[in-house]
Enzyme design. Structure first.
Site, PDB file in Angstrom:
ATOM      1  CB  CYS A 159      -0.943   0.002   1.193  1.00  0.00           C
ATOM      2  SG  CYS A 159      -2.035  -1.421   1.159  1.00  0.00           S
ATOM      3  CG  HIS A 187      -3.781   3.049   1.720  1.00  0.00           C
ATOM      4  ND1 HIS A 187      -3.857   2.645   0.415  1.00  0.00           N
ATOM      5  CD2 HIS A 187      -4.056   1.952   2.475  1.00  0.00           C
ATOM      6  CE1 HIS A 187      -4.148   1.366   0.375  1.00  0.00           C
ATOM      7  NE2 HIS A 187      -4.280   0.916   1.609  1.00  0.00           N
ATOM      8  CG  ASN A 230      -6.920  -1.440   0.319  1.00  0.00           C
ATOM      9  OD1 ASN A 230      -6.145  -0.853  -0.443  1.00  0.00           O
ATOM     10  ND2 ASN A 230      -6.529  -1.953   1.473  1.00  0.00           N
TER      11      ASN A 230
HETATM   12  N1  COA Z   1     -19.014 -10.292   5.817  1.00  0.00           N
HETATM   13  C1  COA Z   1     -19.678 -10.628   6.922  1.00  0.00           C
HETATM   14  N2  COA Z   1     -19.058 -10.946   8.078  1.00  0.00           N
HETATM   15  C2  COA Z   1     -17.716 -10.926   8.084  1.00  0.00           C
HETATM   16  C3  COA Z   1     -16.962 -10.582   6.939  1.00  0.00           C
HETATM   17  C4  COA Z   1     -17.669 -10.275   5.785  1.00  0.00           C
HETATM   18  N3  COA Z   1     -17.041  -9.932   4.637  1.00  0.00           N
HETATM   19  N4  COA Z   1     -15.653 -10.646   7.266  1.00  0.00           N
HETATM   20  C5  COA Z   1     -15.583 -11.011   8.554  1.00  0.00           C
HETATM   21  N5  COA Z   1     -16.827 -11.183   9.050  1.00  0.00           N
HETATM   22  C6  COA Z   1     -17.231 -11.557  10.399  1.00  0.00           C
HETATM   23  C7  COA Z   1     -16.128 -12.237  11.174  1.00  0.00           C
HETATM   24  O1  COA Z   1     -16.092 -13.609  10.875  1.00  0.00           O
HETATM   25  C8  COA Z   1     -16.536 -11.958  12.600  1.00  0.00           C
HETATM   26  O2  COA Z   1     -17.509 -12.873  12.954  1.00  0.00           O
HETATM   27  P1  COA Z   1     -17.563 -13.475  14.449  1.00  0.00           P
HETATM   28  O3  COA Z   1     -17.738 -12.290  15.352  1.00  0.00           O
HETATM   29  O4  COA Z   1     -18.737 -14.389  14.422  1.00  0.00           O
HETATM   30  O5  COA Z   1     -16.255 -14.169  14.661  1.00  0.00           O
HETATM   31  C9  COA Z   1     -17.209 -10.601  12.513  1.00  0.00           C
HETATM   32  O6  COA Z   1     -17.527 -10.391  11.141  1.00  0.00           O
HETATM   33  C10 COA Z   1     -16.353  -9.454  13.011  1.00  0.00           C
HETATM   34  O7  COA Z   1     -15.119  -9.549  12.411  1.00  0.00           O
HETATM   35  P2  COA Z   1     -13.985  -8.596  12.863  1.00  0.00           P
HETATM   36  O8  COA Z   1     -12.712  -9.043  12.225  1.00  0.00           O
HETATM   37  O9  COA Z   1     -14.006  -8.404  14.350  1.00  0.00           O
HETATM   38  O10 COA Z   1     -14.456  -7.205  12.224  1.00  0.00           O
HETATM   39  P3  COA Z   1     -13.762  -5.812  12.351  1.00  0.00           P
HETATM   40  O11 COA Z   1     -14.718  -4.840  12.897  1.00  0.00           O
HETATM   41  O12 COA Z   1     -12.396  -5.912  12.964  1.00  0.00           O
HETATM   42  O13 COA Z   1     -13.558  -5.426  10.832  1.00  0.00           O
HETATM   43  C11 COA Z   1     -11.949  -5.333   9.065  1.00  0.00           C
HETATM   44  C12 COA Z   1     -12.778  -6.233   9.974  1.00  0.00           C
HETATM   45  C13 COA Z   1     -11.107  -6.231   8.168  1.00  0.00           C
HETATM   46  C14 COA Z   1     -12.903  -4.511   8.208  1.00  0.00           C
HETATM   47  C15 COA Z   1     -11.061  -4.404   9.921  1.00  0.00           C
HETATM   48  O14 COA Z   1     -10.360  -5.152  10.866  1.00  0.00           O
HETATM   49  C16 COA Z   1     -10.102  -3.620   9.104  1.00  0.00           C
HETATM   50  O15 COA Z   1     -10.466  -2.808   8.280  1.00  0.00           O
HETATM   51  N6  COA Z   1      -8.801  -3.828   9.346  1.00  0.00           N
HETATM   52  C17 COA Z   1      -7.787  -3.185   8.571  1.00  0.00           C
HETATM   53  C18 COA Z   1      -7.661  -3.925   7.289  1.00  0.00           C
HETATM   54  C19 COA Z   1      -6.767  -3.272   6.325  1.00  0.00           C
HETATM   55  O16 COA Z   1      -6.578  -2.111   6.409  1.00  0.00           O
HETATM   56  N7  COA Z   1      -6.237  -4.070   5.413  1.00  0.00           N
HETATM   57  C20 COA Z   1      -5.454  -3.584   4.346  1.00  0.00           C
HETATM   58  C21 COA Z   1      -4.220  -2.925   4.810  1.00  0.00           C
HETATM   59  S1  COA Z   1      -3.723  -1.783   3.698  1.00  0.00           S
END
Ligand code: COA
Length: 344
Positions: free
Chosen positions: A121, A271, A301
């Protein structure tokens, strides 16, 4: 590491920008036909409403080529004037050689150096800093800096891969950077500084383990593939926590190095990993929302391509004009993070 403000001597200026997005946008509702997810989950957790994914045999260098043609046209620069190509991407067209070679061939520029930058990124900002340095050292006069991503072909589009599949999109952005003799350091368009960081302690927090050489045997086997070793793996929470710390930190570092404040900046192009990360950065630094150009709702992204796509989209929206002071910040796999400050 910082390349700081010193307006004397030859500097580098962005001469033009071009962007390219493949095909039609894919709304969140289409993804819920492929995996157990919902428009509501994706929107509220990330801000993403749609993304672009290539169809068929379209490669990273194909998207890069389209963005490059537009950037050259916008810069009013002929391809033959380019003396260096830098291409930032996550997935190249092939393992070997780099995607920049295929781009070079498509542009008909055989003979000039072409270099792939693999810093995820932050890749575009790392590439810009290299272009800036080559120009300031007198080694290049006009550099094509491109970031292109075909991420859709690396995503697991089933429920197993939903935590990453919904986040990433394809697209490309390019800029032409040329040498500039600065006469008025407060008004002239040129790149002020870059600020680059990395921390390999977090390498496994966002990575694709295979193919690689850190194996007992061959770098890729059926067993590795069957176990998902070639899929993107992410610890979303760790990425999120580090992004909200590092992005404001490096942005402030960039502004301080140039004696600037938030008020001096006309446009912030960040970003786009998650709208909640960018909202957090804006709140923490008290950046008014009209000064930030977000694109995550439209593009998802797009990893390295995100910042140049942000530039191009802001130009199309009438939010980025010649003479504007621009600050950028990126954070991603590695971890790597970076900021650049420039007058457009
Ligand atoms: N659709 C529905 N549910 C989903 C899902 C999707 N696409 N992806 C994950 N889940 C579920 C998980 O399985 C979890 O279920 P559970 O509670 O039963 O275990 C629940 O949603 C919550 O997941 P969680 O990981 O706690 O969500 P979050 O609020 O942390 O959000 C991200 C997840 C990935 C959106 C967040 O962590 C994020 O944006 N992180 C940074 C990622 C990033 O920047 N990546 C690129 C770097 S450049």
């Amino acid at each position: 590491m910082s390349q700081v403000f010193n307006p004397s001597g030859t500097r580098a200026e962005i001469l033009g920008c071009g962007i390219f997005l493949p095909g039609d946008p894919i709304p969140n509702s289409d993804l819920s036909k492929l995996m157990d997810t919902s428009d509501d989950w994706i929107r509220t957790r990330t801000g993403i409403e749609q993304r672009y994914w290539v169809q068929g045999k379209v490669s990273t260098s194909d998207l890069a080529f389209e963005a490059s043609k537009r950037a050259l046209e916008n810069a009013k620069v002929e391809a033959k004037e380019i003396d260096l190509i830098l291409l930032a991407c996550l997935y190249p067209d092939h393992e070997i050689p780099g995607a920049s070679l295929f781009l070079q061939r498509k542009l008909g520029l055989s003979g000039i150096p072409a270099l792939d930058i693999r810093q995820q990124c932050s890749g575009f900002l790392y590439a810009m800093s290299i272009a800036d340095s080559f120009i300031r050292m007198g080694m290049s006069k006009k550099v094509l800096v491109v970031a292109s991503e075909v991420q859709s072909k690396g995503l697991d589009r089933t429920t197993k891969g939903r935590d990453t599949a919904v986040l990433f999109g394809d697209g490309a952005g390019a800029v032409v950077i040329g040498a500039k003799s600065v006469t008025d350091a407060k008004k002239d368009s040129f790149i002020y500084s870059h600020h680059l960081h990395a921390d390999g302690n977090f390498a496994e927090s966002l990575w694709i383990p295979s193919p690689g050489t850190n194996t007992e045997g061959h770098r890729i086997t059926h067993e590795i593939l069957d176990q998902g070793g070639a899929d993107l793996k992410m610890n979303g929470k760790i990425v999120f926590q580090n992004a909200v710390t590092r992005m404001p930190e490096v942005l402030v570092e960039g502004l301080n190095a140039n004696g600037l404040t938030i008020d001096d900046v006309d446009l912030f192009v960040f970003h786009q990993a998650n709208i909640r990360i960018n909202d957090y950065v804006a709140d923490k630094l008290k950046i008014p929302s009209h000064k930030i150009h977000n694109t995550i709702h439209k593009f998802g992204n797009t990893t390295a391509a995100t910042i140049p796509l942000g530039f191009g989209d802001a130009i199309q929206a009438g939010k980025l004009k010649k003479g504007d002071l621009v600050a950028t910040a990126a954070f991603g796999a590695g971890f790597t993070w970076a900021a650049s400050v420039l007058r457009w």
